[in-house]
Every structure is written in structure tokens, then in C-alpha cells.
Scaffold this active site. Structure first.
Site, PDB file in Angstrom:
ATOM      1  N   LEU A 139      54.638  37.021  31.850  1.00 54.82           N
ATOM      2  CA  LEU A 139      55.931  36.424  32.223  1.00 54.82           C
ATOM      3  C   LEU A 139      55.853  35.707  33.570  1.00 54.82           C
ATOM      4  O   LEU A 139      55.376  36.262  34.555  1.00 54.82           O
ATOM      5  CB  LEU A 139      56.999  37.526  32.322  1.00 54.82           C
ATOM      6  CG  LEU A 139      58.347  37.094  32.895  1.00 54.82           C
ATOM      7  CD1 LEU A 139      59.077  36.161  31.934  1.00 54.82           C
ATOM      8  CD2 LEU A 139      59.228  38.297  33.199  1.00 54.82           C
ATOM      9  N   ILE A 140      56.324  34.482  33.559  1.00 53.30           N
ATOM     10  CA  ILE A 140      56.524  33.741  34.800  1.00 53.30           C
ATOM     11  C   ILE A 140      58.039  33.569  34.916  1.00 53.30           C
ATOM     12  O   ILE A 140      58.677  33.107  33.957  1.00 53.30           O
ATOM     13  CB  ILE A 140      55.835  32.343  34.748  1.00 53.30           C
ATOM     14  CG1 ILE A 140      54.335  32.474  34.419  1.00 53.30           C
ATOM     15  CG2 ILE A 140      56.062  31.576  36.049  1.00 53.30           C
ATOM     16  CD1 ILE A 140      53.502  33.225  35.437  1.00 53.30           C
TER      17      ILE A 140
ATOM     18  N   GLY B 187      56.504  26.136  34.470  1.00 56.67           N
ATOM     19  CA  GLY B 187      56.127  24.719  34.408  1.00 56.67           C
ATOM     20  C   GLY B 187      55.421  24.211  35.648  1.00 56.67           C
ATOM     21  O   GLY B 187      55.301  23.010  35.845  1.00 56.67           O
TER      22      GLY B 187
ATOM     23  N   SER C 279      48.982  29.116  33.616  1.00 59.87           N
ATOM     24  CA  SER C 279      47.577  28.744  33.407  1.00 59.87           C
ATOM     25  C   SER C 279      46.679  29.435  34.431  1.00 59.87           C
ATOM     26  O   SER C 279      45.599  29.912  34.085  1.00 59.87           O
ATOM     27  CB  SER C 279      47.388  27.234  33.543  1.00 59.87           C
ATOM     28  OG  SER C 279      48.303  26.583  32.731  1.00 59.87           O
TER      29      SER C 279
ATOM     30  N   GLU D 291      48.487  39.961  22.345  1.00 64.40           N
ATOM     31  CA  GLU D 291      49.376  40.696  21.456  1.00 64.40           C
ATOM     32  C   GLU D 291      50.617  39.859  21.165  1.00 64.40           C
ATOM     33  O   GLU D 291      51.386  39.554  22.085  1.00 64.40           O
ATOM     34  CB  GLU D 291      49.782  42.002  22.142  1.00 64.40           C
ATOM     35  CG  GLU D 291      50.487  42.954  21.237  1.00 64.40           C
ATOM     36  CD  GLU D 291      50.563  44.322  21.879  1.00 64.40           C
ATOM     37  OE1 GLU D 291      49.565  45.061  21.845  1.00 64.40           O
ATOM     38  OE2 GLU D 291      51.610  44.630  22.456  1.00 64.40           O
TER      39      GLU D 291
ATOM     40  N   ASN E 232      53.788  34.100  21.730  1.00 62.80           N
ATOM     41  CA  ASN E 232      54.829  33.212  21.205  1.00 62.80           C
ATOM     42  C   ASN E 232      54.333  31.768  21.317  1.00 62.80           C
ATOM     43  O   ASN E 232      53.228  31.499  21.790  1.00 62.80           O
ATOM     44  CB  ASN E 232      56.168  33.441  21.914  1.00 62.80           C
ATOM     45  CG  ASN E 232      56.106  33.117  23.395  1.00 62.80           C
ATOM     46  OD1 ASN E 232      55.107  32.601  23.879  1.00 62.80           O
ATOM     47  ND2 ASN E 232      57.164  33.402  24.115  1.00 62.80           N
TER      48      ASN E 232
HETATM   49  C1  LIG Z   1      51.713  37.813  25.174  1.00 63.82           C
HETATM   50  C2  LIG Z   1      53.139  37.474  25.565  1.00 63.82           C
HETATM   51  O1  LIG Z   1      53.725  38.091  26.413  1.00 63.82           O
HETATM   52  S1  LIG Z   1      53.887  36.183  24.754  1.00 63.82           S
HETATM   53  C3  LIG Z   1      55.307  35.832  25.741  1.00 63.82           C
HETATM   54  C4  LIG Z   1      55.001  34.825  26.831  1.00 63.82           C
HETATM   55  N1  LIG Z   1      56.057  34.885  27.810  1.00 63.82           N
HETATM   56  C5  LIG Z   1      57.247  34.241  27.682  1.00 63.82           C
HETATM   57  O2  LIG Z   1      57.523  33.516  26.735  1.00 63.82           O
HETATM   58  C6  LIG Z   1      58.235  34.530  28.763  1.00 63.82           C
HETATM   59  C7  LIG Z   1      58.953  33.269  29.266  1.00 63.82           C
HETATM   60  N2  LIG Z   1      58.053  32.172  29.570  1.00 63.82           N
HETATM   61  C8  LIG Z   1      57.097  32.236  30.525  1.00 63.82           C
HETATM   62  O3  LIG Z   1      56.881  33.252  31.164  1.00 63.82           O
HETATM   63  C9  LIG Z   1      56.309  30.978  30.822  1.00 63.82           C
HETATM   64  O4  LIG Z   1      57.070  29.858  30.489  1.00 63.82           O
HETATM   65  C10 LIG Z   1      54.962  30.900  30.048  1.00 63.82           C
HETATM   66  C11 LIG Z   1      54.124  32.123  30.345  1.00 63.82           C
HETATM   67  C12 LIG Z   1      55.168  30.816  28.555  1.00 63.82           C
HETATM   68  C13 LIG Z   1      54.229  29.645  30.529  1.00 63.82           C
HETATM   69  O5  LIG Z   1      53.981  29.768  31.904  1.00 63.82           O
HETATM   70  P1  LIG Z   1      54.130  28.488  32.863  1.00 63.82           P
HETATM   71  O6  LIG Z   1      53.738  28.874  34.224  1.00 63.82           O
HETATM   72  O7  LIG Z   1      55.497  27.944  32.679  1.00 63.82           O
HETATM   73  O8  LIG Z   1      53.058  27.521  32.191  1.00 63.82           O
HETATM   74  P2  LIG Z   1      52.182  26.413  32.908  1.00 63.82           P
HETATM   75  O9  LIG Z   1      53.026  25.644  33.855  1.00 63.82           O
HETATM   76  O10 LIG Z   1      50.938  27.011  33.435  1.00 63.82           O
HETATM   77  O11 LIG Z   1      51.848  25.500  31.654  1.00 63.82           O
HETATM   78  C14 LIG Z   1      50.715  25.775  30.830  1.00 63.82           C
HETATM   79  C15 LIG Z   1      50.754  24.957  29.575  1.00 63.82           C
HETATM   80  O12 LIG Z   1      51.699  25.511  28.673  1.00 63.82           O
HETATM   81  C16 LIG Z   1      52.661  24.536  28.289  1.00 63.82           C
HETATM   82  N3  LIG Z   1      53.960  25.195  28.245  1.00 63.82           N
HETATM   83  C17 LIG Z   1      54.507  25.941  29.213  1.00 63.82           C
HETATM   84  N4  LIG Z   1      55.715  26.377  28.810  1.00 63.82           N
HETATM   85  C18 LIG Z   1      55.909  25.885  27.569  1.00 63.82           C
HETATM   86  C19 LIG Z   1      56.953  25.966  26.625  1.00 63.82           C
HETATM   87  N5  LIG Z   1      58.064  26.659  26.868  1.00 63.82           N
HETATM   88  N6  LIG Z   1      56.800  25.350  25.449  1.00 63.82           N
HETATM   89  C20 LIG Z   1      55.683  24.659  25.184  1.00 63.82           C
HETATM   90  N7  LIG Z   1      54.652  24.526  26.040  1.00 63.82           N
HETATM   91  C21 LIG Z   1      54.766  25.134  27.201  1.00 63.82           C
HETATM   92  C22 LIG Z   1      52.620  23.478  29.361  1.00 63.82           C
HETATM   93  O13 LIG Z   1      52.967  22.227  28.834  1.00 63.82           O
HETATM   94  C23 LIG Z   1      51.196  23.525  29.829  1.00 63.82           C
HETATM   95  O14 LIG Z   1      50.377  22.699  29.000  1.00 63.82           O
HETATM   96  P3  LIG Z   1      49.294  21.722  29.690  1.00 63.82           P
HETATM   97  O15 LIG Z   1      48.406  22.637  30.489  1.00 63.82           O
HETATM   98  O16 LIG Z   1      48.592  21.094  28.556  1.00 63.82           O
HETATM   99  O17 LIG Z   1      50.091  20.804  30.533  1.00 63.82           O
END
Ligand SMILES: CC(=O)SCCNC(=O)CCNC(=O)[C@H](O)C(C)(C)COP(=O)(O)OP(=O)(O)OC[C@H]1O[C@@H](n2cnc3c(N)ncnc32)[C@H](O)[C@@H]1OP(=O)(O)O
EC number: 2.3.1.48
Length: 519
Positions: A252-253, A259, A264, A286, A289
């Protein structure tokens, strides 16, 4: 009876999550955001009955996430018969620690006068520092057996129902040997303290990772040998020395930081730890999403890309010996098409799970075929269907073989379902699925290539483009009706479905329940 509609609030709007730090006179809010989900707490319709103007404000100290909950409303419904306002305290106590239900003034006093904040450092060890948008960040990691790690995680887990679909908080009072299997990673921003006594750390996000049982083949010399060793195993047997997978459970971020590349950074650090640990065989996830899949595909693609290029991995357009007739032999010449041995070694080196590696490889191999020779670039599919591996142009042949390689993998994966279909249906389903998978790859490649060129992009939406489409196609054939949460552009990793391998002992050893039912 009162009109229920007037007394119903949207729970996602009502809940406000705020990050607070000391201010000049009293604590100030640095960020405020709403949850993405509240259904685990308030039910599927994410509504709260019995209040007007409801605000459920959860405050978190930016450095140690000390929590406070404050409920306010304009009016509360007076109970009539069975109809009564939802008992918010009762419901929320299942999710938020008892200590958060204190007087606001006490909480604010504790934040404002926290003498320890100044010397606060995140628990565990500092393992990585980086900059994003001219701000400084650090990643810290520690074992769940460490009390300070557990304390912080307990507070951070309040975010789970709000942001991780199907996520469940870890049980933190398990026996020590179980806790030791878990490593918790925290991302913090290094900030200029707002007051002389405030902390220089602000929480950004976290991930939980655990060692997961991995069945490995016995060594040749141990095969068939009956040993008289002690059972149960001697005390000194360390679980941390047995071969294992690393498995990311929660990731989780916080929304204000999403973004900006933190996801990453964290994923890459966990991947590096996996590569550096000799006892770890591969990294798995695990129930990822859609958003996490994109993050993972993007990171893995960029990690493997240079090595693929360096090793000149490409499809051999002439896999058959010269004297093979026009008719294609029955067996796929996989080992002549791609350097399977070399690829196996690369996969082992990067510790990427098999299916995820296949996705990345397929994407890369596709990218090596000129765009105009691919369906998305206007390739003549009818001609390809007729000429197949006899096409004149070697890139046409590569493209033909690329589709065959993907079909081979998909067929192996869904063989049990596919063999129940008539041959023409089977061929059609495979063809449809490979087309969907290819569209998904094309969408991702557009983003990845753009990133390579340093352009800002967003992920384009496409239709179903995953292996899941294969399952869907087969499921439809079986007469089933729905699939939950289909991914649009990310590629599914069925390695994570090896859960069936998990034995009962291991299952009970895990401290976390599955996040989402598998579809
Ligand atoms: C195993 C699990 O826990 S699954 C659940 C994952 N956690 C969640 O969904 C909780 C809510 N969301 C988050 O915590 C964050 O948005 C995360 C973890 C999904 C992504 O982290 P961020 O720091 O926002 O991602 P970051 O900026 O590093 O982007 C990484 C890549 O993912 C992509 N990305 C990030 N968020 C999204 C999104 N919501 N939808 C589609 N692509 C996305 C970006 O475009 C980027 O791609 P690129 O490297 O080709 O440009």
C-alpha cells in the site's frame, strides 16, 4: 417510519482519513483523503444508516501513525421499533484499536507534546534511500518478530479495509517462529520537522512479505534414502534456511503519494532482497489487483529487458531443418524457436515466478517483431493463417510462431477445460484468447516504450486482455455466468494459484487469510 433515504450516508464520503503533525499551537492536518472501499466495515452497499451530516474522522500521526477516531454528525435517527441508527462505535472497534477512541484534546495534546517524536526513526533497518520529485525518501525493513515493527504495522493495518480489496489485517500475536517468517517494509519521507520537537519522518506506505513453503526436488544423493534422523525436527532447524518463495501479501502506498514511483521503488527493493537471498527461489504475489499487476509487469519488464537484449533473445523464424516438407510436424519445435535453457537460467537468476516470466518474455518477443507485422499494426491475418510457418517474410514467420508459443502456454494452463470442447471450438477459444492476451501486451508495451523514451503516459484501457479471458471463455462454455474483478490490461499470474500445493500445516502457519476468492 421515517424515510430511510434521508438518514443514509455514503460511508466512503463519511470516512475521512487525515495525517496530522505538530503545528505552532496545535496539530495541523498535512493530508486528507477518503477511502476507496468501506464495504468490509459497513457492508456491500457502503452506506451508514441513521445519521445526517456524518463525519468519521480518523487521524494518524505522520511519523508513528498514532491513531484517533472522532465521530460527528448533525442529527441522529431516533430509534423506532427495529429501526435504529448504526452503532458506529461497536462496528469501528472491530477495525480500529481501542486506544484510538480517546478524547480529541488528549490526542492532540499527545501529538503536540510528543517529546520522543524528535528521535523517532522507523523500525527495522534503513535499506534504501531515493529521491522523487526533489523529495527524499527511505525504505526501512524489519522482522515482524520485532515489537516496534509490530506496533507500527498494527496501526498501518487500519488502512487495509479502506484500500486493499479483500485484504485482511495480519494476526500479530502468533508464535514467534511464525512472526519471523514475515518482513515488513516501510517507506518514509524524510521531511524538515515542522517544529523543533517534531519528527523528521512521514509515513508513505508499506508492504508485508513472508517466506512461503516451496517444494523442491530432493537432491539426487538423497533420493530413496530412508534416514533415522530425529522427529520432530531438532530445535536448531531454522525455517529461514529452508528453500522458500517470498510472497508479497499487502502492498500500500497512501493516496497522497500514489503515482510518484514509490510503489516501483518498493517492489524493486523487495525483488532485490529476494535475488540476494540464497534460500529464496522466487518472488510471488498474493492476489494482486489490476494496479499492482501493472506495477509488477512494468518493473519486471524493465529489469529483464536489458538482459534479454544483451543475450539477443528472439524467435528463430526457421526452427525446422531445411528438408522438412511444407507440412508442419506435429510437435511444437519450442527448443529451436527460443533458447529454452538460457531462458530457464535467466528466470532462476531473476527469481521471477514461471508464469510472470512467461508474460514478460512474450511481451518482449512481441516487441521484437516490427509493429506493422503485428495485428495491431495492420498485419494481414488472413494471409498469415494460410501461409503459417511458410510465410516468405521472416518477421511474418516470427509472428506466426509467437502466437503459437503463447497458444502452447495457454493450452497447457487450461488443458483440462479445453479438452472438454470440440476441436473447432477449442481452436477458436485459443485463438480468441491469444488475441486478447496480445492486445493486453500491446497496451502495456505502449506504456513501457513511452517510459523508455521518458514520456509521461497513462495506461490505455483495452478490452479483456489477460489469460483470464481464457478462463472466462472456458467458463462461458461451461455455462457459468460471472467473473469478479476482471482485469482490463494487466496480465494474470497463475503462479500464485500454486496455493493448492500448500499443505495443511503450512496453511495454518500462515498468519493471513486469502485476500480475495480466486475466480
Ligand atoms: C498484493 C497486494 O496488496 S495487491 C493491492 C495493491 N495495493 C492497492 O491497490 C492499494 C492502493 N494502491 C496503491 O497502494 C498504489 O496505487 C499501488 C501500490 C497500486 C501503486 O503504487 P504507486 O506508487 O502509485 O505506483 P508507481 O507510481 O510506482 O507506478 C508504477 C506503475 O504502476 C502503474 N500504476 C500505478 N497505479 C496504477 C493504477 N491505479 N492503475 C493502473 N496502473 C497503475 C503506473 O502507471 C506505473 O507504470 P509505469 O512504471 O509503466 O509508468
Amino acid at each position: 417510519m421515517a424515510n430511510q433515504g434521508d438518514w443514509t450516508c455514503d460511508a466512503n464520503d463519511a470516512v475521512q482519513l487525515t495525517l496530522v503533525q505538530p503545528g505552532e499551537q496545535k496539530p495541523v492536518t498535512t493530508d486528507i483523503f477518503h477511502p476507496q472501499f468501506t464495504y468490509p466495515i459497513f457492508g456491500d452497499d457502503e452506506q451508514v444508516f441513521g445519521y445526517k451530516g456524518l463525519i468519521i474522522r480518523l487521524r494518524f500521526a505522520t511519523h508513528d501513525l498514532r491513531t484517533h477516531i472522532h465521530i460527528s454528525y448533525d442529527e441522529k435517527f431516533t430509534a423506532v421499533g427495529d429501526a435504529a441508527a448504526v452503532d458506529l462505535n461497536k462496528i469501528l472497534k472491530e477495525w480500529v484499536a481501542e486506544s484510538a477512541f480517546t478524547k480529541l484534546s488528549d490526542y492532540e495534546g499527545a501529538i503536540q507534546n510528543d517529546t520522543q517524536a524528535m528521535s523517532f526513526t522507523p523500525p527495522g533497518k534503513l535499506i534504501h534511500s531515493y529521491k522523487s520529485k526533489d523529495r527524499n525518501y527511505e525504505i526501512w525493513a524489519g522482522s515482524l518478530a520485532d515489537t516496534a515493527v509490530r506496533k507500527l504495522l498494527e496501526r498501518a493495518q487500519v488502512f487495509i479495509p479502506f484500500f486493499i480489496e479483500g485484504g485482511t489485517p495480519l494476526v500479530l500475536d502468533d508464535p514467534e517462529w511464525t512472526l519471523e517468517r514475515w518482513t515488513i517494509y516501510f517507506i518514509y519521507e524524510k521531511v524538515t520537522p515542522p517544529t523543533p520537537t517534531a519528527s523528521q519522518y512521514a509515513f508513505v506506505g508499506y508492504s508485508t512479505v513472508y517466506r512461503w513453503w516451496f517444494y523442491s526436488q530432493p537432491r539426487e544423493e538423497d533420493k530413496g534414502v530412508v534416514k533415522n534422523g530425529a522427529f520432530p525436527y531438532p530445535e536448531e532447524l531454522q525455517l529461514s534456511t529452508l528453500p522458500a518463495r517470498l510472497r508479497i501479501a499487502q502492498f500500500l502506498i497512501l493516496p497522497p503519494h500514489q503515482g510518484s514511483g514509490h510503489g516501483s521503488q518498493l517492489y524493486n527493493i523487495i525483488h532485490k532482497a529476494c535475488v540476494a537471498d540464497k534460500t529464496v527461489v522466487e518472488l510471488t504475489i498474493e492476489d494482486p489487483n489490476e494496479a499492482f499487476d501493472v506495477l509488477r509487469d512494468s518493473s519486471d519488464y524493465h529489469n529483464l529487458y536489458q538482459d534479454f537484449l544483451k543475450q539477443d533473445i528472439n524467435i528463430n523464424p526457421n526452427p525446422y531443418p531445411e528438408n522438412t516438407g511444407k507440412r508442419r510436424p506435429r510437435l511444437m519445435p519450442t527448443a529451436s524457436l527460443i533458447p529454452t535453457q538460457k531462458l530457464t537460467e535467466m528466470r532462476a537468476k531473476y527469481k521471477v515466478a514461471p508464469t510472470q516470466f512467461a508474460h514478460i518474455l512474450e511481451m518482449y518477443l512481441l516487441s521484437r517483431i516490427p509493429h506493422r507485422k503485428r495485428a495491431s499494426g495492420g498485419a494481414n491475418m488472413a494471409s498469415l493463417l494460410i501461409k503459417k510457418h511458410n510465410a516468405n517474410d521472416e518477421d511474418d514467420r516470427r509472428y506466426y510462431w509467437w502466437r503459437m508459443l503463447v497458444k502452447q502456454r495457454l493450452y497447457k494452463r487450461s488443458r483440462d477445460i479445453l479438452i472438454q470442447l470440440d476441436l473447432p471450438d477449442r481452436i477458436q477459444k485459443l485463438d480468441e484468447t491469444v488475441t486478447n492476451v496480445e492486445e493486453g501486451y500491446e497496451a502495456l508495451l505502449t506504456v513501457f516504450d513511452a517510459r523508455e523514451k521518458g514520456r509521461a503516459t497513462s495506461v490505455p484501457a483495452t478490452s479483456d486482455s489477460t489469460d483470464e479471458a481464457m478462463a472466462a471463455a472456458a467458463t462461458v462454455a461451461e455455462g457459468a455466468t460471472t467473473m469478479r474483478a476482471k482485469r482490463k490490461y494487466a496480465i494474470e499470474d497463475e503462479d500464485d494459484e500454486d496455493e493448492d500445493d500448500e499443505n495443511e500445516e503450512d496453511r495454518s502457519a500462515r498468519t493471513e487469510a486469502a485476500k480475495r476468492p480466486k475466480v
